[in-house]
Design a protein around this motif. Structure first.
Motif, PDB file in Angstrom:
ATOM      1  N   MET A 174     -17.067  16.118  35.272  1.00 15.50           N
ATOM      2  CA  MET A 174     -18.212  15.123  36.283  1.00 15.50           C
ATOM      3  C   MET A 174     -19.575  15.119  36.029  1.00 15.50           C
ATOM      4  N   ILE A 175     -20.151  13.751  36.033  1.00 15.14           N
ATOM      5  CA  ILE A 175     -21.257  13.393  35.638  1.00 15.14           C
ATOM      6  C   ILE A 175     -22.433  12.222  36.259  1.00 15.14           C
ATOM      7  N   SER A 176     -23.377  12.339  36.484  1.00 17.03           N
ATOM      8  CA  SER A 176     -24.205  11.913  37.638  1.00 17.03           C
ATOM      9  C   SER A 176     -24.175  10.427  37.355  1.00 17.03           C
ATOM     10  N   LYS A 177     -25.195   9.835  37.863  1.00 18.85           N
ATOM     11  CA  LYS A 177     -25.234   8.344  38.462  1.00 18.85           C
ATOM     12  C   LYS A 177     -26.235   8.830  37.199  1.00 18.85           C
ATOM     13  N   SER A 178     -27.246   8.932  36.892  1.00 20.49           N
ATOM     14  CA  SER A 178     -28.532   9.264  36.184  1.00 20.49           C
ATOM     15  C   SER A 178     -28.029   8.752  34.909  1.00 20.49           C
ATOM     16  N   GLN A 179     -27.121  10.183  33.783  1.00 17.50           N
ATOM     17  CA  GLN A 179     -26.544  10.608  33.012  1.00 17.50           C
ATOM     18  C   GLN A 179     -25.864   9.783  32.717  1.00 17.50           C
ATOM     19  N   ILE A 180     -24.735   9.244  33.701  1.00 13.81           N
ATOM     20  CA  ILE A 180     -24.062   6.953  33.036  1.00 13.81           C
ATOM     21  C   ILE A 180     -25.416   5.929  32.766  1.00 13.81           C
ATOM     22  N   SER A 181     -25.638   6.036  33.850  1.00  7.18           N
ATOM     23  CA  SER A 181     -26.988   5.090  33.329  1.00  7.18           C
ATOM     24  C   SER A 181     -27.712   4.945  32.202  1.00  7.18           C
ATOM     25  N   PHE A 182     -28.274   6.814  31.786  1.00  8.01           N
ATOM     26  CA  PHE A 182     -28.757   6.666  30.400  1.00  8.01           C
ATOM     27  C   PHE A 182     -27.576   6.380  29.404  1.00  8.01           C
ATOM     28  N   ILE A 183     -26.219   6.615  29.525  1.00  2.00           N
ATOM     29  CA  ILE A 183     -25.549   6.194  28.181  1.00  2.00           C
ATOM     30  C   ILE A 183     -25.479   5.099  28.014  1.00  2.00           C
ATOM     31  N   ASN A 202     -20.871  25.029  20.482  1.00  2.00           N
ATOM     32  CA  ASN A 202     -21.999  24.188  20.341  1.00  2.00           C
ATOM     33  C   ASN A 202     -22.570  23.616  21.136  1.00  2.00           C
ATOM     34  N   ILE A 203     -21.787  22.314  21.519  1.00  2.00           N
ATOM     35  CA  ILE A 203     -21.947  21.042  21.882  1.00  2.00           C
ATOM     36  C   ILE A 203     -21.739  21.149  22.951  1.00  2.00           C
ATOM     37  N   LYS A 204     -22.334  21.148  24.151  1.00  2.00           N
ATOM     38  CA  LYS A 204     -22.186  20.370  25.473  1.00  2.00           C
ATOM     39  C   LYS A 204     -21.479  19.502  25.379  1.00  2.00           C
ATOM     40  N   SER A 205     -20.252  20.201  26.383  1.00  6.12           N
ATOM     41  CA  SER A 205     -19.049  19.325  26.320  1.00  6.12           C
ATOM     42  C   SER A 205     -18.674  18.710  28.413  1.00  6.12           C
ATOM     43  N   VAL A 206     -18.500  17.980  28.406  1.00 10.67           N
ATOM     44  CA  VAL A 206     -18.422  17.190  30.032  1.00 10.67           C
ATOM     45  C   VAL A 206     -16.743  16.701  30.015  1.00 10.67           C
ATOM     46  N   GLU A 207     -15.624  17.340  31.537  1.00 10.82           N
ATOM     47  CA  GLU A 207     -14.787  17.165  32.149  1.00 10.82           C
ATOM     48  C   GLU A 207     -15.690  15.660  32.359  1.00 10.82           C
ATOM     49  N   ILE A 208     -14.838  14.566  32.263  1.00 14.94           N
ATOM     50  CA  ILE A 208     -14.975  13.197  33.151  1.00 14.94           C
ATOM     51  C   ILE A 208     -14.439  12.752  33.309  1.00 14.94           C
ATOM     52  N   SER A 209     -13.778  11.773  35.018  1.00 12.96           N
ATOM     53  CA  SER A 209     -12.879  10.856  35.318  1.00 12.96           C
ATOM     54  C   SER A 209     -12.554   9.757  34.287  1.00 12.96           C
ATOM     55  N   VAL A 212     -12.248   6.899  35.562  1.00 16.26           N
ATOM     56  CA  VAL A 212     -13.681   5.997  35.695  1.00 16.26           C
ATOM     57  C   VAL A 212     -14.578   6.007  35.533  1.00 16.26           C
ATOM     58  N   GLU A 213     -15.507   7.096  34.888  1.00 15.82           N
ATOM     59  CA  GLU A 213     -16.638   7.077  34.825  1.00 15.82           C
ATOM     60  C   GLU A 213     -16.580   6.400  33.512  1.00 15.82           C
ATOM     61  N   LEU A 214     -15.561   7.409  32.625  1.00 16.74           N
ATOM     62  CA  LEU A 214     -15.287   7.063  31.350  1.00 16.74           C
ATOM     63  C   LEU A 214     -15.662   5.623  31.165  1.00 16.74           C
ATOM     64  N   SER A 215     -14.470   4.520  31.810  1.00 18.06           N
ATOM     65  CA  SER A 215     -14.937   3.514  31.349  1.00 18.06           C
ATOM     66  C   SER A 215     -15.751   3.077  31.965  1.00 18.06           C
ATOM     67  N   LYS A 216     -17.558   3.557  32.639  1.00 17.14           N
ATOM     68  CA  LYS A 216     -18.604   3.021  32.503  1.00 17.14           C
ATOM     69  C   LYS A 216     -19.275   3.804  31.840  1.00 17.14           C
TER      70      LYS A 216
END
Lengths: 247, 247
Positions: A1-10, A62-69, A71-75
């Protein structure tokens, strides 16, 4: 799960300006990401899809790891076919060329290379042949462009890419300068010795007049057929191969 | 001026399936187009914008030439930055490999190269080193893909690209087969003689098991650094350079 603002940041890191502002860039694919983790680079965060989880064992805790879908990855991905994992990595502090001015080995210097694929391939090839410094004129493509990172296949984690005023560097170095030109001496008859700078020019215009005047040894890859020129990454590779076969 | 139906016809040639059906492909840029005009290829039609007109003098009078607007060009072009001229060219009849089975020179054989940029760069490099036949397995990228044409920089007009069952060809040829492998003999110690086949494999998987069994001389480009592999177009170039420097 990743927020909309994180998506637009990346996503914003796809742009050079934002990468420079934020000091961050994107690496994709498990193999390349592992090479950056095992290097001096600092990996800030990692985004992966469920099916990659079994392979994540080697990732640092030590690395922040986030599971995403997917669809999120493609964004957030820069690829048309994303590779199940994407990392955000810190751009290291630029090395000043003074730190390498007394180097006694072979360096590559690039004058205005425009194509990111060419730059990435040159970095990968340099890594294969054990050349760990690539100096770039300031108008050369950005090494942290996703296409450069991709084409370098992880080698960017090991090769030091320095953006600088190439003219100043060539004035101050004691290393011999071998320039890739169309009217030099045959590369097959060139003795490269044990150290030097391989200078390669822009895809369309070659080496600028200012830098041509600083070449000690103009060198040409002999032509046996009819193509007007060689791709610059191809030329770089033939130079690397020749200087290693002789040293 | 160009009709809507012509625009959609030319756009359809961006797809491999339609290229194959119609027997036509796209070439962009004045220099490349002139090389195709001066070759055995048949140039069907040319579309150019006004500002290119002064340079058109050299174009053959037998070719249908249509002036179009920049907006129209951007619709039919395969490039993000169109080059003021686009040609539609006929795909030549496929050569059967029997026509070259008794060749006494160097050929390149490609097993499953996927990236169009790699294929185009290999064709350009082959042309530089005077190798005029590139044999491709049937799953290799399409030589008439716009990205291949672009990367070949006109060299596709001079290099014969033949799609065939590589296994059958290697069984029937008398030429020695040099295979690019990671665990062969050093290329720097290989005597290529005056003729032979340089066999290169897929970007990810290398040469297939079936074709590996047909290699007479396994050859490796020695590694001096840490990259896991070389780009296949880079390997092809180093092979071409080595066989020419020795012959």
């Amino acid at each position: 799960m990743i927020s909309k603002s994180q998506i637009s940041f990346i996503k914003s890191l796809h742009q050079k300006k934002i990468r420079k502002e934020q000091g961050l860039f994107i690496v994709e694919g498990l193999k390349s990401i592992q090479e950056f983790i095992n290097s001096d680079y600092v990996v800030d965060s990692v985004y992966y899809t469920e099916n990659l989880m079994p392979k994540l064992g080697n990732l640092s805790r030590n690395i922040k790891s986030v599971e995403i879908s997917e669809v999120e990855l493609s964004k957030i991905s820069t690829l048309s076919t994303p590779q199940a994992i994407l990392a955000v990595v810190r751009i290291p502090q630029q090395t000043d060329f003074n730190s390498i001015i007394h180097t006694r080995s072979f360096l590559i210097a690039l004058d205005g290379i425009q194509d990111p694929g060419n730059l990435g391939t040159i970095i990968r090839t340099a890594d294969w042949f054990g050349l760990y410094t690539v100096l770039c004129s300031k108008d050369t493509a950005d090494a942290y462009n996703p296409k450069v990172v991709q084409a370098s296949m992880g080698s960017l984690s090991r090769v030091n890419v320095i953006y600088t005023e190439l003219g100043d560097f060539l004035d101050q170095t004691n290393l011999p300068v071998y320039g890739a030109l169309l009217d030099g001496n045959s590369i097959y008859k060139t003795d490269f010795g044990q150290e030097g700078i391989i200078l390669l020019g822009n895809e369309g215009n070659g080496i600028s007049d200012e830098l041509q005047s600083k070449i000690n040894y103009p060198v040409t890859i002999p032509r046996y057929g009819k193509a007007e020129s060689l791709n610059v990454a191809i030329s770089a590779a033939i130079f690397c191969s020749e200087l290693r076969r002789k040293s």
